[in-house]
Design an enzyme around this catalytic site. Structure first.
Site, PDB file in Angstrom:
ATOM      1  CG  ASP A   1       0.145   0.598  -2.705  1.00  0.00           C
ATOM      2  OD1 ASP A   1       1.101   1.463  -1.935  1.00  0.00           O
ATOM      3  OD2 ASP A   1      -0.086  -0.433  -2.418  1.00  0.00           O
TER       4      ASP A   1
HETATM    5  N1  URA Z   1      -2.310  -1.340   1.658  1.00  0.00           N
HETATM    6  C1  URA Z   1      -1.744  -1.586   0.424  1.00  0.00           C
HETATM    7  O1  URA Z   1      -1.309  -2.591   0.266  1.00  0.00           O
HETATM    8  N2  URA Z   1      -1.804  -0.621  -0.344  1.00  0.00           N
HETATM    9  C2  URA Z   1      -2.535   0.642  -0.168  1.00  0.00           C
HETATM   10  O2  URA Z   1      -2.403   1.424  -1.054  1.00  0.00           O
HETATM   11  C3  URA Z   1      -2.954   0.888   1.269  1.00  0.00           C
HETATM   12  C4  URA Z   1      -2.902  -0.163   1.906  1.00  0.00           C
END
Ligand code: URA
Length: 240
Positions: free
Chosen positions: A105
């Site tokens: 993310d």
């Molecule tokens: N899980 C998440 O919630 N975000 C990420 O960036 C990676 C794994």
């Protein structure tokens, strides 16, 4: 295949072309035992014996980069408006068609592998291979043994998503908590959603490991380095 020495060395991700020029000028590069006259000299990519400061450098068809992704940068190859992880790399590497292996993310930090080796990327991401990803998470809310049990059993999220069994290791529990989360898959926002399903909001998330590859803690957020031969081999062995 003949290629320019500076391009070949820059393709490893260890030096920019300007740095290669400097290395050649200082006599630190040997090609088949002799000092090249210029960094632009053509060499036989596959068969030339190239040494930099005595270390043998193997020509690789593909490039493998470990990036310590900072928060606030998009995990994509290009975007009209926002800075992407590829924008953090120098021009020489941007030209090599690197793409991130899996997504983090925008607000997640940590280990990101970038490569142009589609076969390895595919193998690492294939659901059946179950390559472990390890995350460090900080949450608002406390964590207990029952949360660890729920993770281990394989949770079903509110939208019906069935998660594979995962591991939750509590590092600190209180009003705010810290934990390690190990997943064998990589669904959208998965760590955040699994912890939310247990009443915890993730306030900070960092990926530490993907398969055999661990984030090099000497890399500051935003910094990158080429993978070593050993790291590439271990990754390959872990998922073929
Ligand atoms: N899980 C998440 O919630 N975000 C990420 O960036 C990676 C794994």
């Amino acid at each position: 295949m003949q290629m320019r020495l500076d391009k070949l060395l820059a393709s490893t991700g260890r030096w920019s072309r300007r740095e290669v020029k400097e290395l050649v000028r200082r006599g630190r590069v040997l090609v088949d035992g002799a000092a090249p006259k210029s960094a632009e000299e053509k060499v036989e990519g596959e068969s030339a014996h190239i040494r930099v400061d005595g270390e043998e450098i193997l020509y690789r068809e593909f490039t493998y980069i470990m990036l310590h992704k900072p928060a606030g940068v998009l995990c994509a190859t290009d975007d009209a408006r926002q800075e992407t992880v590829v924008d953090l790399l120098p021009r020489e590497l941007q030209r090599r068609g690197l793409f991130p292996v899996g997504r983090l993310d925008k607000d997640t930090e940590g280990l990101l592998l970038l490569t142009n080796d589609g076969a390895l990327a595919h193998a690492l991401l294939a659901p059946k291979k179950h390559v472990d990803k390890v995350y460090y998470a900080r949450t608002d809310g406390t964590l207990t043994k029952s949360d660890c049990d729920a993770f281990a059993q394989g949770m079903v999220l509110a939208d019906g998503l069935q998660c594979l069994p995962a591991e939750l290791t509590i590092l600190r529990a209180g009003e705010t908590s810290e934990a390690l989360v190990t997943l064998r898959e990589g669904k959208f926002h998965q760590v955040k959603r699994m912890l939310a399903a247990r009443g915890n909001t993730v306030t900070y998330l960092k990926r530490l490991q993907m398969g055999t590859l661990r984030l090099d803690e000497s890399l500051d957020a935003g910094a990158y380095r080429a993978l070593t031969e050993e790291e590439v081999e271990n990754l390959r062995r872990s998922c073929v």
